[in-house]
Design a protein around this motif. Structure first.
Motif, PDB file in Angstrom:
ATOM      1  N   MET A 434       0.831  -1.206   0.000  1.00 30.04           N
ATOM      2  CA  MET A 434       0.000   0.000   0.000  1.00 30.04           C
ATOM      3  C   MET A 434       0.863   1.253   0.000  1.00 30.04           C
ATOM      4  SD  MET A 434      -3.025  -1.130   2.639  1.00 30.04           S
ATOM      5  CE  MET A 434      -3.876   0.442   2.522  1.00 30.04           C
ATOM      6  N   ASN A 435       2.004   1.204   0.680  1.00 30.43           N
ATOM      7  CA  ASN A 435       2.912   2.345   0.662  1.00 30.43           C
ATOM      8  C   ASN A 435       3.502   2.576  -0.723  1.00 30.43           C
ATOM      9  OD1 ASN A 435       3.614   3.677   3.443  1.00 30.43           O
ATOM     10  ND2 ASN A 435       3.264   1.516   3.885  1.00 30.43           N
ATOM     11  N   VAL A 436       3.754   1.497  -1.438  1.00 29.43           N
ATOM     12  CA  VAL A 436       4.284   1.629  -2.796  1.00 29.43           C
ATOM     13  C   VAL A 436       3.238   2.239  -3.726  1.00 29.43           C
ATOM     14  CG1 VAL A 436       5.104   0.345  -4.805  1.00 29.43           C
ATOM     15  CG2 VAL A 436       5.943  -0.242  -2.519  1.00 29.43           C
ATOM     16  N   VAL A 437       1.988   1.779  -3.617  1.00 27.52           N
ATOM     17  CA  VAL A 437       0.929   2.265  -4.509  1.00 27.52           C
ATOM     18  C   VAL A 437       0.548   3.704  -4.170  1.00 27.52           C
ATOM     19  CG1 VAL A 437      -1.477   1.922  -5.202  1.00 27.52           C
ATOM     20  CG2 VAL A 437       0.049  -0.045  -4.953  1.00 27.52           C
ATOM     21  N   GLY A 438       0.360   4.000  -2.872  1.00 28.22           N
ATOM     22  CA  GLY A 438      -0.118   5.317  -2.468  1.00 28.22           C
ATOM     23  C   GLY A 438      -1.616   5.435  -2.651  1.00 28.22           C
ATOM     24  N   PRO A 439      -2.424   5.080  -1.629  1.00 33.48           N
ATOM     25  CA  PRO A 439      -3.889   5.073  -1.792  1.00 33.48           C
ATOM     26  C   PRO A 439      -4.466   6.408  -2.225  1.00 33.48           C
ATOM     27  CG  PRO A 439      -3.247   3.907   0.212  1.00 33.48           C
ATOM     28  CD  PRO A 439      -2.010   4.561  -0.311  1.00 33.48           C
ATOM     29  N   GLN A 440      -4.012   7.519  -1.640  1.00 34.26           N
ATOM     30  CA  GLN A 440      -4.585   8.814  -1.998  1.00 34.26           C
ATOM     31  C   GLN A 440      -4.308   9.169  -3.449  1.00 34.26           C
ATOM     32  OE1 GLN A 440      -3.224  11.760   0.809  1.00 34.26           O
ATOM     33  NE2 GLN A 440      -4.764  11.182   2.333  1.00 34.26           N
ATOM     34  N   ALA A 441      -3.080   8.949  -3.911  1.00 28.83           N
ATOM     35  CA  ALA A 441      -2.763   9.232  -5.311  1.00 28.83           C
ATOM     36  C   ALA A 441      -3.569   8.334  -6.243  1.00 28.83           C
ATOM     37  CB  ALA A 441      -1.267   9.048  -5.551  1.00 28.83           C
ATOM     38  N   PHE A 442      -3.710   7.059  -5.870  1.00 26.65           N
ATOM     39  CA  PHE A 442      -4.487   6.118  -6.682  1.00 26.65           C
ATOM     40  C   PHE A 442      -5.934   6.575  -6.789  1.00 26.65           C
ATOM     41  CE2 PHE A 442      -7.263   2.445  -7.028  1.00 26.65           C
ATOM     42  CZ  PHE A 442      -6.725   1.754  -8.098  1.00 26.65           C
ATOM     43  N   VAL A 443      -6.536   6.921  -5.642  1.00 30.02           N
ATOM     44  CA  VAL A 443      -7.943   7.338  -5.633  1.00 30.02           C
ATOM     45  C   VAL A 443      -8.126   8.608  -6.453  1.00 30.02           C
ATOM     46  CG1 VAL A 443      -9.758   8.252  -4.120  1.00 30.02           C
ATOM     47  CG2 VAL A 443      -8.499   6.197  -3.467  1.00 30.02           C
ATOM     48  N   ALA A 444      -7.225   9.579  -6.303  1.00 28.46           N
ATOM     49  CA  ALA A 444      -7.343  10.820  -7.061  1.00 28.46           C
ATOM     50  C   ALA A 444      -7.259  10.567  -8.565  1.00 28.46           C
ATOM     51  CB  ALA A 444      -6.254  11.801  -6.616  1.00 28.46           C
ATOM     52  N   ASP A 445      -6.302   9.755  -8.992  1.00 26.99           N
ATOM     53  CA  ASP A 445      -6.151   9.447 -10.419  1.00 26.99           C
ATOM     54  C   ASP A 445      -7.412   8.798 -10.986  1.00 26.99           C
ATOM     55  OD1 ASP A 445      -3.628  10.465 -11.023  1.00 26.99           O
ATOM     56  OD2 ASP A 445      -2.602   8.704 -10.220  1.00 26.99           O
ATOM     57  N   ARG A 446      -7.960   7.801 -10.266  1.00 28.98           N
ATOM     58  CA  ARG A 446      -9.120   7.087 -10.781  1.00 28.98           C
ATOM     59  C   ARG A 446     -10.345   7.990 -10.874  1.00 28.98           C
ATOM     60  NH1 ARG A 446      -5.240   4.439 -10.678  1.00 28.98           N
ATOM     61  NH2 ARG A 446      -5.099   5.570 -12.622  1.00 28.98           N
ATOM     62  N   ASN A 447     -10.571   8.829  -9.860  1.00 31.38           N
ATOM     63  CA  ASN A 447     -11.753   9.690  -9.894  1.00 31.38           C
ATOM     64  C   ASN A 447     -11.635  10.778 -10.954  1.00 31.38           C
ATOM     65  OD1 ASN A 447     -13.039   8.280  -7.871  1.00 31.38           O
ATOM     66  ND2 ASN A 447     -12.303   9.599  -6.235  1.00 31.38           N
ATOM     67  N   LEU A 448     -10.433  11.282 -11.160  1.00 27.30           N
ATOM     68  CA  LEU A 448     -10.244  12.263 -12.231  1.00 27.30           C
ATOM     69  C   LEU A 448     -10.438  11.623 -13.599  1.00 27.30           C
ATOM     70  CD1 LEU A 448      -7.216  14.190 -10.703  1.00 27.30           C
ATOM     71  CD2 LEU A 448      -9.471  15.168 -11.198  1.00 27.30           C
ATOM     72  N   GLU A 449     -10.009  10.379 -13.753  1.00 25.35           N
ATOM     73  CA  GLU A 449     -10.236   9.677 -15.011  1.00 25.35           C
ATOM     74  C   GLU A 449     -11.735   9.554 -15.305  1.00 25.35           C
ATOM     75  OE1 GLU A 449      -8.282   5.979 -14.602  1.00 25.35           O
ATOM     76  OE2 GLU A 449      -6.254   6.771 -14.916  1.00 25.35           O
ATOM     77  N   ARG A 450     -12.537   9.254 -14.263  1.00 26.44           N
ATOM     78  CA  ARG A 450     -13.997   9.154 -14.453  1.00 26.44           C
ATOM     79  C   ARG A 450     -14.579  10.496 -14.880  1.00 26.44           C
ATOM     80  NH1 ARG A 450     -16.986   5.164 -11.517  1.00 26.44           N
ATOM     81  NH2 ARG A 450     -18.486   6.787 -10.935  1.00 26.44           N
ATOM     82  N   ALA A 451     -14.063  11.591 -14.299  1.00 29.54           N
ATOM     83  CA  ALA A 451     -14.596  12.915 -14.651  1.00 29.54           C
ATOM     84  C   ALA A 451     -14.198  13.319 -16.070  1.00 29.54           C
ATOM     85  CB  ALA A 451     -14.107  13.957 -13.647  1.00 29.54           C
ATOM     86  N   LEU A 452     -12.984  12.937 -16.492  1.00 24.05           N
ATOM     87  CA  LEU A 452     -12.510  13.298 -17.836  1.00 24.05           C
ATOM     88  C   LEU A 452     -13.102  12.404 -18.917  1.00 24.05           C
ATOM     89  CD1 LEU A 452      -8.750  13.930 -16.965  1.00 24.05           C
ATOM     90  CD2 LEU A 452     -10.492  15.663 -17.525  1.00 24.05           C
TER      91      LEU A 452
END
Length: 534
Positions: A434-452
């Protein structure tokens, strides 16, 4: 432990659990705190009796009044931190007072003795009702066999009845243990699944307004409090010369004289380990009953969730609404089921083939429950997007699935004693990932992808961007927001996030707590770089 003492402890522990369920949930700390502490101390006195008062060192008589006084502070003070400290100290003093009824020494005990006593009290609380149930296991018909005379007609009938009772007793004890477990699991399943809830209500056909979802919480409160209370009350009824630091006389040592120098705490642990063993029939009975309950739930999942049967006709919900309900409860079911399987395997003296088969069956059914939780989570995430909590739950489901496999292997190879070690390593590996992935960065990227790209949102899902939540993610989300803010289709989203970026830039530039070298942080440096590029 004598049967009468065990029965008294179990009754008082259950009563304490019910009292806690009445006065604690839904209420802030107040009069309920001294009430519970007083009830625990009175129960300990009822268990210990006059022998316990004679065993207690007079120098330790202050522990109980001090515990009550500190608990009463919860009804006087309103500072949360102060009240928390008061209650923790009150609990420690009450536990120490109960241990002193069993022969422990606190006031006049040496430091090593007090530390050993503390460890013994914690171990007794965690062991809970194990020793009490072991005391209840003693066959009630033993006196019949001892008093049986010549093979008369009456004596023969009595002997046959005694043998039948002995054969049935393990199954009956297993059913007694299984009943509260069935209530907890059934309540969780009912909260998680509308079809199971409806069928359970129809099967029971009670003319009462029952809240099956709330019943899970109440059962957990009663069971947990009763378990811990039973362990502490067992200390009060120990009838030992001293719980910590004392030395066993050679003739009193379990197993003989070579352990003359062994401390009482270690000897008592050995006695509890031997006497708290469950019978294999009891363990198998518990597992078979739970297998049946899990099987009913799994059949419903195969029909209504995976198979897509007419869910609206069954419970009045759309398929998506039905699928998105209850994945948290199902994760809790998986945790409890796996823990129960390991605990039963460690508790029995000799494992049978039937118990092993029932345990592996329960783990297999738990795997299907996890699959149901995963499908529900995926549908929920598809409809509403990602959050940190949903990311953590997804990781937890993956960890639990791996834990089911590992536990099955350890169970089949008789190595469940290593389960905590293996699961602990899995926890460390999961957290590292989880430290390698970074949950906050992952969540932000996915939600922005949905908006775009609205095509990523399934039919019926929520479109758009939850800008307040995205702004709450902090510096880890800044690079993703900075890259995407100018491309967002909604002007309101762009204005909100531009303000968020400007405010975060000022904070990173001006807040002295973030500027010194001791506060250096890679995520903040990446946020500064992204803001500088923008």
């Amino acid at each position: 432990m004598p049967r009468a003492t065990a029965a008294r402890i179990l009754l008082l522990a259950v009563a304490g659990g019910i009292l806690a369920d009445i006065v604690v949930p839904g209420n802030a700390a107040g009069l309920n705190a001294p009430l519970l502490v007083a009830a625990l101390l009175v129960a300990a006195l009822l268990v210990a009796g006059r022998d316990g008062l004679r065993r207690m060192d007079p120098a330790d008589a202050w522990l109980a009044p001090a515990a009550l006084a500190l608990a009463a502070m919860a009804a006087v003070r309103a500072d949360p931190w102060l009240v928390t400290a008061d209650l923790l100290l009150a609990a420690a003093l009450a536990a120490g007072s109960i241990a002193c009824l069993g022969g422990g020494r606190v006031t006049r005990g040496l430091v090593p003795q007090v530390l050993a006593l503390t460890a013994g009290v914690i171990a007794a609380a965690l062991a809970g009702a194990a020793e009490v149930l072991a005391g209840l296991r003693r066959a009630p018909v033993a006196a019949w066999d001892a008093g049986a005379g010549p093979a008369t007609s009456g004596g023969g009938i009595r002997d046959r009845l005694g043998r039948r009772l002995r054969r049935a007793a393990p199954v009956l004890r297993g059913l007694v243990i299984a009943v509260p477990l069935v209530v907890v699991f059934a309540a969780l399943f009912a909260s998680a699944d509308a079809v199971f809830d409806r069928l359970a209500r129809q099967a029971l056909d009670w003319r009462l307004d029952l809240d099956l979802a709330g019943l899970a919480d109440r059962s957990l409160v009663v069971g947990l409090v009763a378990w811990l209370a039973a362990g502490l009350l067992a200390l009060a009824g120990a009838r030992l010369p001293a719980l910590a630091g004392a030395r066993w006389p050679a003739h009193a040592m379990p197993g003989g004289g070579p352990d003359r120098g062994r401390s009482l705490g270690a000897a008592r642990a050995a006695v509890m380990a031997r006497e708290s063993r469950l019978g294999t029939v009891e363990a198998a009975t518990v597992l078979v009953v739970l297998d049946a309950l899990f099987a009913v739930f799994v059949v419903l999942q195969l029909a209504y969730l995976f198979g897509g049967r007419d869910t609206p006709a069954a419970v009045g919900l759309t398929y998506a609404e039905y699928a998105r309900r209850g994945f948290f409860e199902l994760v809790a079911v998986a945790v409890l089921a796996g823990s129960l399987v390991v605990a039963l395997d460690l508790a029995v003296g000799r494992r049978s083939v039937g118990q092993l088969a029932a345990a592996l069956g329960l783990l297999g059914l738990t795997a299907v429950v996890l699959a149901s939780a995963l499908l529900r989570l995926r549908l929920y995430q598809d409809a509403y997007g990602w959050t940190e909590l949903r990311f953590v739950v997804l990781v937890a489901i993956g960890w639990l699935a791996a834990a089911v496999v590992v536990t099955s292997v350890l169970l089949a190879t008789r190595r469940t004693r290593w389960s905590l070690h293996v699961l602990g390593i899995m926890v460390l590996a999961t957290v590292a990932g989880m430290n390698v992935v970074g949950p906050q960065a992952f969540v932000a990227d996915r939600n922005l992808e949905r908006a775009l790209d609205p095509s990523l949102v399934p039919p019926g899902g929520r479109t758009g961007l939850d800008t307040p939540y995205l702004s709450s993610l902090g510096d880890e989300a800044v690079p993703a927001v900075a890259r995407a803010v100018d491309r967002l289709p909604d002007p309101a989203d762009r204005v909100w996030l531009e303000r968020f970026l400007d405010g975060r830039a000022a904070e990173l530039r001006e807040n002295p707590t973030l500027l010194g070298w001791p506060a250096w942080n890679l995520a903040r440096e990446r946020a500064r770089a992204a803001l500088a590029d923008r």
